[in-house]
Design a protein around this motif. Structure first.
Motif, mmCIF file in Angstrom:
data_model
loop_
_atom_site.group_PDB
_atom_site.id
_atom_site.type_symbol
_atom_site.label_atom_id
_atom_site.label_comp_id
_atom_site.label_asym_id
_atom_site.label_seq_id
_atom_site.Cartn_x
_atom_site.Cartn_y
_atom_site.Cartn_z
ATOM 1 N N SER A 449 2.927 8.259 -5.726
ATOM 2 C CA SER A 449 2.161 7.616 -4.653
ATOM 3 C C SER A 449 2.241 8.381 -3.342
ATOM 4 N N VAL A 450 2.909 9.548 -3.359
ATOM 5 C CA VAL A 450 3.107 10.325 -2.135
ATOM 6 C C VAL A 450 2.377 11.661 -2.258
ATOM 7 N N ARG A 451 1.595 12.005 -1.227
ATOM 8 C CA ARG A 451 0.955 13.322 -1.156
ATOM 9 C C ARG A 451 1.229 13.916 0.224
ATOM 10 N N ILE A 452 1.712 15.160 0.258
ATOM 11 C CA ILE A 452 2.041 15.829 1.514
ATOM 12 C C ILE A 452 1.074 16.987 1.726
ATOM 13 N N ASP A 453 0.443 17.033 2.906
ATOM 14 C CA ASP A 453 -0.497 18.090 3.250
ATOM 15 C C ASP A 453 -0.076 18.737 4.561
ATOM 16 N N ARG A 454 -0.326 20.038 4.634
ATOM 17 C CA ARG A 454 -0.088 20.753 5.889
ATOM 18 C C ARG A 454 -1.384 20.758 6.684
ATOM 19 N N VAL A 455 -1.307 20.303 7.942
ATOM 20 C CA VAL A 455 -2.470 20.260 8.835
ATOM 21 C C VAL A 455 -2.077 20.951 10.121
ATOM 22 N N GLY A 456 -2.711 22.112 10.400
ATOM 23 C CA GLY A 456 -2.328 22.863 11.589
ATOM 24 C C GLY A 456 -0.882 23.319 11.455
ATOM 25 N N GLY A 457 -0.091 23.000 12.447
ATOM 26 C CA GLY A 457 1.312 23.397 12.407
ATOM 27 C C GLY A 457 2.233 22.292 11.951
ATOM 28 N N GLY A 458 1.694 21.160 11.495
ATOM 29 C CA GLY A 458 2.523 20.043 11.084
ATOM 30 C C GLY A 458 2.190 19.572 9.686
ATOM 31 N N GLU A 459 2.820 18.447 9.288
ATOM 32 C CA GLU A 459 2.623 17.888 7.953
ATOM 33 C C GLU A 459 2.190 16.437 8.065
ATOM 34 N N LEU A 460 1.368 16.028 7.104
ATOM 35 C CA LEU A 460 0.941 14.637 6.980
ATOM 36 C C LEU A 460 1.313 14.151 5.596
ATOM 37 N N VAL A 461 1.848 12.952 5.515
ATOM 38 C CA VAL A 461 2.135 12.354 4.224
ATOM 39 C C VAL A 461 1.180 11.181 4.022
ATOM 40 N N THR A 462 0.573 11.118 2.846
ATOM 41 C CA THR A 462 -0.345 10.032 2.504
ATOM 42 C C THR A 462 0.320 9.148 1.475
ATOM 43 N N VAL A 463 0.454 7.853 1.822
ATOM 44 C CA VAL A 463 1.080 6.875 0.943
ATOM 45 C C VAL A 463 0.070 5.773 0.677
ATOM 46 N N ARG A 464 -0.432 5.738 -0.573
ATOM 47 C CA ARG A 464 -1.405 4.724 -0.978
ATOM 48 C C ARG A 464 -2.582 4.656 -0.004
ATOM 49 N N GLY A 465 -3.117 5.818 0.354
ATOM 50 C CA GLY A 465 -4.303 5.883 1.192
ATOM 51 C C GLY A 465 -4.046 5.837 2.677
ATOM 52 N N GLU A 466 -2.804 5.628 3.110
ATOM 53 C CA GLU A 466 -2.482 5.573 4.543
ATOM 54 C C GLU A 466 -1.710 6.826 4.929
ATOM 55 N N GLN A 467 -2.130 7.450 6.021
ATOM 56 C CA GLN A 467 -1.526 8.707 6.444
ATOM 57 C C GLN A 467 -0.525 8.490 7.582
ATOM 58 N N PHE A 468 0.564 9.314 7.538
ATOM 59 C CA PHE A 468 1.595 9.260 8.574
ATOM 60 C C PHE A 468 1.990 10.685 8.947
ATOM 61 N N PRO A 469 2.266 10.933 10.229
ATOM 62 C CA PRO A 469 2.882 12.226 10.585
ATOM 63 C C PRO A 469 4.249 12.323 9.909
#
Length: 817
Positions: A449-469
């Motif tokens: 249920s966790v997806r981690i993406d790199r955006v610019g110089g930081g990371e975003l984690v997506t948990v069940r469709g909701e994104q968090f820094p």
């Protein structure tokens, strides 16, 4: 200093009973101190500090009794406050008669408190004689105040009375003793944690574990009881605020929506007592000074209903309490001008102040922004005391001002020794604690249920469709990842540092939840802003408690929860844009009591003027507002006295006043409008809250009144110069006509260097008028009815229409007479 521990007896009481009990305990202490202070002040009337202290005593009683609906107590305290304030301002001489009279007030207040403790409500009675004694200038003693308590009771009733009195009695325990008890409980909790670890490692049998569990439960209960002696949920501090806001808003004729958040935060009981009065004063100030009257809010394009919020949160080793309103805010220049007028500053000193320093003027003793003294405010007593009380307990007051949009006042007080539930985590081979109350969710980093993406110089984690820094704790601490860490144990902790904020922290591993004793860490560690204190868990190794708010600030991330949901993000933005772009409708009650509305965008302001400002001229009702005159949409003058509210409709050039009875609200203009059958005042009808509302047609109104409105608008008036006026006819006959038509008139040598728009030649011979200039048109006025020649370009001096038409063609501007 001492802390109060209430000794409750009998059945549970309501929240209002708690407030009354606290008021009685506090007031009894104040009255006891006030009596001695008054006697000492009588011996030395020049002691200003003692006078100020006595004044604050009665000021506190008045403020506390106001929200408990105790009119007799409030009236008595207010009368004493007035008399003492006259002495403070040098308007009255301190003498024995005044001290005796104030002591009479103190005695009567003591009697009322005794009656309140037995009856639970304020008894009926007449205090006029006690209050009137304050006006006496003689030295005759004031008669003893009549008792407010009931007549003597029987022995049985006296026994019941002694039980009732226990409901508000308190005992005082020295703070060192409380600290000693708290320290002892802390040591017991630490020992319990260590014993728990030893039991787990030794593989003890079930009977020993069961005995330990019973001991652990008893320790937890004792810890909770002792903690409550010193710590208290802050929602008790917030409890009286809704009633204060409601009553004061009604008195001031304002609509206010109040909210309070963060009531679960715990604060030292003594600190709570120290900030109770400052908090109430700030709330009352926000209602009285900060939030504008209804008409001014409409003129500023704000909602008729103001918002006032109080929130509390833990930030590092401090507790933050914020009072925020959406009122007018503070004007640094206006504060400086008020300080100069009050002789607190000189003009030269004010000019040298920065905007921030000008805002700090509200903390000067005796400074007040109120125009007059009322029972709410205006004596210059308050913000200086707020700051002094906070600084006395190691706190600070911070202003966050947005001029014209609102003000937030933040109270920061230190967090004392406390015990909290914490989540133990590991990163960079070290252990850290996270406050359990801030933890929203815990997940393994390799979870489906966790997806981690790199955006610019930081990371975003997506948990069940909701994104968090996403923040990696090792990165925040500037440490390397421990190579011995198992990647499968790596976890993500989603934390919520405050209302509307969430972000994720990646840690090497998650360990147990524990009850942690929190103490302030060393100053260099606390100065980093990343930690809220230090603790000693059951393994005996010191652990730092992370400040989730400070971590977010150090990472400089946007942790706002709005718009994070990936699914439907576009629709949410479209909906938000639709709301922003939607027209707003001002609802009002017309003078004929019909519910009507008009687009807010066409309203310049809502003006309340005296009825006498309206007059009738040439069949048209007009209003004189200041130095200007505006047309009014009315068939006749109002037949009432007092004031009338006027909506000032503005089309960018002209103003039209529309009289109304009252403003109701500002709402979104519904999409479905049922149009009127024919053009007129009413453009159509809409449903607002299920009730039909007639919508005014501003185009029809301005079309009807535009000629009159435009004629009253101040524009540049063309300049006419009169040349060849030998007999004074131009000054006596022509100039008044031209001025009435909207032109300025001057002699040929009176223009003061300004280029004229037209020259009027009054001489029979044009040569006598001189040269107008290549770019200045000339109109010659002849004295004879008929022109001397058929090709002569001149205008008969008494042909009004021909003259004005000639001016219009050559100049423009002006208006038809």
């Amino acid at each position: 200093m001492f802390a109060m521990v209430a000794a409750r007896l009998g059945a549970p009481v309501t929240a209002m009973d708690d407030l009354l009990n606290d008021f009685l305990a506090e007031t009894s202490e104040i009255l006891a101190e006030a009596g001695g202070a008054l006697v000492a002040w009588e011996a030395d009337p020049a002691d200003r500090e003692r006078l100020d202290a006595i004044f604050r005593f009665v000021h506190t009683i008045k403020g506390s009794s106001g929200f408990l609906s105790l009119p007799r107590v409030t009236a008595l305290a207010h009368a004493a406050e007035d008399a003492l304030d006259q002495v403070r301002r040098g308007q009255r001489q301190a003498d024995a008669a005044l001290v005796t009279a104030v002591l009479g007030i103190v005695d009567r207040l003591s009697d009322l408190c005794a009656a309140l403790g037995t009856q639970g409500s304020e008894p009926a009675g007449d205090d006029s004689a006690v209050i009137a004694a304050l006006a006496s200038t003689g030295s005759a003693p004031v008669a003893p105040a009549e008792s407010a308590a009931e007549p003597a009771r029987s022995d049985a009733e006296a026994d019941d009375l002694s039980v009732d009195l226990q409901a508000w009695r308190s005992i005082r325990v020295p703070l060192p003793l409380l600290d000693s008890v708290m320290t002892g409980v802390t040591d017991i909790v630490l020992a319990r944690n260590e014993f728990s670890r030893m039991l787990r490692e030794s593989g003890a049998d079930a009977s020993l574990v069961a005995s330990f569990d019973r001991l652990s439960d008893s320790i937890a209960a004792m810890r909770q009881s002792v903690s409550h002696m010193r710590m208290q949920r802050i929602d008790k501090l917030f409890a009286p605020l809704p009633r204060i806001v409601r009553d004061l808003a009604q008195d001031l004729g304002k609509k206010v929506e109040f909210s309070a958040t963060g009531g679960e935060v715990e604060l030292d009981r003594e600190m709570m007592e120290n900030i109770r009065d400052p908090l109430i004063h700030i709330v009352r100030n926000a209602l009285d000074h900060g939030i504008e009257p209804l008409d001014q809010r409409v003129a500023a394009g704000k909602s008729v209903t103001a918002t006032l919020s109080v929130s509390a949160r833990q930030s590092g080793n401090q507790i933050e309490i914020e009072v925020r309103d959406d009122g007018r805010g503070l004007s640094p220049d206006a504060l400086a001008a008020k300080a100069i007028a009050s002789r607190i500053l000189t003009a030269a000193e004010a000019r040298a102040l920065s905007p921030k320093d000008k805002l700090e003027l509200i903390f000067r003793p005796g400074f007040s922004t109120a125009a007059k003294v009322t029972s709410v405010s205006g004596r210059g007593v308050g913000m200086d005391i707020v700051k002094a009380n906070l600084e006395r307990i190691g706190g600070i007051v911070e202003l966050r001002n947005e001029e014209g949009r609102g003000l937030a006042i933040v109270l920061r007080v230190p967090m004392t020794l406390t015990i909290i539930s914490g989540l133990m985590v590991r990163a960079a081979a070290q252990y850290f604690a996270i406050p359990r109350g801030a933890v929203r969710e815990i997940l393994l980093e390799n979870s489906d249920s966790v997806r981690i993406d790199r955006v610019g110089g930081g990371e975003l984690v997506t948990v069940r469709g909701e994104q968090f820094p996403l923040l990696r704790l090792e990165t925040i601490l500037d440490c390397d990842v421990d190579e011995s860490d198992d990647a499968d144990e790596r976890a993500i902790v989603i934390v919520r540092p405050g209302q509307g904020l969430s972000y994720a922290i990646s840690v090497a591993a998650i360990h147990d939840h524990e009850e942690l004793v929190i103490k302030p860490a060393a100053p260099p560690i606390m100065a980093t802003g990343l930690y809220a204190g230090t603790t000693l868990p059951d393994n005996g190794r010191p652990v730092l408690l992370l400040d989730v708010q400070g971590v977010m600030a150090a990472a400089a991330i946007d942790a706002s929860e709005s718009g994070r949901a990936a699914a439907g993000a576009g629709e949410a933005e479209d909906a938000a844009a639709s709301v922003r772009d939607a027209a707003q409708l001002l609802l009002f009650r017309d003078i004929d009591q019909r519910l009507r509305g008009v687009r807010l965008s066409v309203i310049e302001r809502v003006e309340e003027v005296p009825v006498l400002a309206l007059f009738e001229s040439a069949g048209q009702v007009r209003a004189q507002i200041g130095e200007q005159i505006f047309p009014v949409h009315a068939d006749r003058l109002p037949d009432t006295q007092g004031t009338v509210k006027l909506l000032r409709l503005h089309d960018g050039r002209a103003v039209l006043c529309y009289p109304i009875d009252a403003v109701i609200d500002i709402v979104r203009l519904p999409d479905a409008v049922q149009p009127a059958a024919t053009p007129g005042l009413i453009a159509g009808v809409v449903l607002v809250g299920g009730e039909p509302v007639e919508v005014i047609d501003p185009f029809w109104l301005m079309e009807r009144y535009a000629p009159v409105a435009a004629s009253l608008v101040e524009t540049r008036q063309p300049l006419c110069t009169l040349a060849g006026d030998q007999d004074g006819w131009g000054d006596n006959f022509l100039a008044p006509l031209l001025r009435q038509a909207g032109y300025r008139v001057a002699g040929s040598d009176e223009a003061g260097g300004e280029r004229p728009d037209v020259m009027l030649c009054l001489a029979d011979d044009p040569a006598q008028c001189g040269v107008a200039g290549d770019d200045v048109p000339m109109i010659r006025l002849r004295a004879s009815l008929e022109a001397a020649a058929s090709d002569e370009e001149s205008v008969y001096r008494y042909d009004r229409q021909a003259l004005l038409e000639a001016l219009r063609r050559r100049v423009g501007g002006g208006r038809a007479a």
